[in-house]
Enzyme design. Structure first.
Site, mmCIF file in Angstrom:
data_model
loop_
_atom_site.group_PDB
_atom_site.id
_atom_site.type_symbol
_atom_site.label_atom_id
_atom_site.label_comp_id
_atom_site.label_asym_id
_atom_site.label_seq_id
_atom_site.Cartn_x
_atom_site.Cartn_y
_atom_site.Cartn_z
ATOM 1 C CG ASN A 52 -1.716 1.242 1.394
ATOM 2 O OD1 ASN A 52 -1.810 2.041 0.454
ATOM 3 N ND2 ASN A 52 -2.313 1.439 2.563
ATOM 4 C CD1 TRP A 53 4.049 1.408 -2.447
ATOM 5 C CD2 TRP A 53 4.207 2.550 -4.358
ATOM 6 N NE1 TRP A 53 5.125 0.913 -3.135
ATOM 7 C CE2 TRP A 53 5.246 1.592 -4.318
ATOM 8 C CE3 TRP A 53 4.111 3.379 -5.477
ATOM 9 C CZ2 TRP A 53 6.175 1.448 -5.346
ATOM 10 C CZ3 TRP A 53 5.037 3.227 -6.498
ATOM 11 C CH2 TRP A 53 6.057 2.278 -6.433
ATOM 12 C CE LYS A 54 0.205 3.635 4.784
ATOM 13 N NZ LYS A 54 -0.209 3.811 6.149
ATOM 14 C CD GLU A 68 -3.864 -2.378 7.387
ATOM 15 O OE1 GLU A 68 -2.699 -2.571 7.028
ATOM 16 O OE2 GLU A 68 -4.515 -1.389 7.036
ATOM 17 N N GLY A 87 1.961 2.459 10.987
ATOM 18 C CA GLY A 87 2.980 3.505 10.931
ATOM 19 C C GLY A 87 3.648 3.828 12.254
ATOM 20 C CB SER A 136 4.429 -1.306 12.335
ATOM 21 O OG SER A 136 4.054 0.038 12.526
HETATM 22 C C1 PEP Z 1 -1.260 0.403 6.038
HETATM 23 O O1 PEP Z 1 -1.479 1.607 6.083
HETATM 24 O O2 PEP Z 1 -2.048 -0.365 5.437
HETATM 25 C C2 PEP Z 1 -0.060 -0.112 6.697
HETATM 26 C C3 PEP Z 1 0.005 -1.374 6.964
HETATM 27 O O3 PEP Z 1 0.907 0.819 6.971
HETATM 28 P P1 PEP Z 1 2.329 0.580 7.705
HETATM 29 O O4 PEP Z 1 2.887 -0.726 7.185
HETATM 30 O O5 PEP Z 1 3.151 1.754 7.280
HETATM 31 O O6 PEP Z 1 2.065 0.515 9.149
#
Ligand code: PEP
Length: 244
Positions: free
Chosen positions: A11-13, A168, A174, A205
């Protein structure tokens, strides 16, 4: 891992541009040589990169996904939005829905439910995100929260075979923090009991340090990875380490 595939979803956001796509050359080469039948890789870039990334991923085993879509089933005067038909037409197979970053912007369970229904009608597979806040975790409300998100988000959806659930915890996204392995195991078990036959991923994370712990949780079908997926080397190292 109980599954045929281990999913790795990037997920590149709201990051990335045309230049960034060059960094995927490493990943494409890596995947060609790696245990193909063991992993399913899906890249979810911002919508500005869906079309160029689709071109780049042609003739690879890597799939494309979008990060969100409008809830509507038709085209219309919705400035700034894209619908699931458009996502499908650009070559994507998946769409992430229910991500906590969009829930925080006001998306509620019934809106997410509509998005899921119409995206399925368009022929997309869904990466459905659920998770509790830190406050809810402290109050021991995790299962209740997840249960509600599932029953509302998947309301009146009988055929769930095209839905992958991503657990999640909001507080893990994050932050560098993850739940204990035993907690993740329990929650995944709970979700799988609620949605029989579903594939359930962990997200929040995931990184090169904690993948050793995470890979030992046998009922996890893969990972949704934000920050660490934006760096191809880190992403490849996480995949390699999962199988070492
Ligand atoms: C996400 O936003 O789906 C995610 C898993 O982010 P991160 O890995 O940066 O915590």
């Amino acid at each position: 891992m109980t599954n045929k595939y281990t999913y790795f979803i990037a997920n590149w956001k709201m990051f990335g541009n045309l230049k960034t796509l060059n960094s995927l050359n490493n990943v494409i080469t890596f995947v060609k040589k790696f245990k193909k039948n063991k992993i399913k890789l899906i890249y979810c870039p911002p919508s500005t990169l869906l079309s160029p990334l689709n071109n780049k991923l042609k003739s690879t085993s890597i799939d494309l996904g979008a990060q969100n879509c409008h809830q509507g089933d038709s085209y219309g005067a919705n400035t700034g939005q894209i619908n699931s038909h458009m996502i499908k037409a650009v070559g994507a197979k998946y769409v992430i829905l229910g991500h906590s970053e969009n829930r925080e912007l006001g998306e509620n369970d019934s809106l997410i439910n509509l998005k899921i229904k119409n995206s399925i009608k368009s022929g997309l597979k869904i990466i459905f995100c659920i998770g509790e806040s830190l406050n809810q975790k402290r109050k021991k409300q995790t299962k209740k929260v997840l249960s509600n998100q599932i029953s509302q988000g998947l309301k009146k959806i009988r055929n769930k075979k095209n839905i992958i659930i991503a657990y999640e915890p909001i507080w893990a996204i994050g932050s560098g923090l993850i739940p204990k392995g035993t907690e993740i195991f329990e929650i995944i078990k709970f979700i799988k009991k609620k949605v029989r036959g579903s594939k359930v991923l962990y997200g929040g994370s995931v990184n090169i340090k904690n993948i050793n712990t995470l890979k030992k949780i046998h009922n996890v079908d893969g990972f949704l990875i934000g920050g660490a997926s934006q760096n191809s080397k880190k992403f490849i190292d996480i995949i390699k380490k999962t199988f070492n």
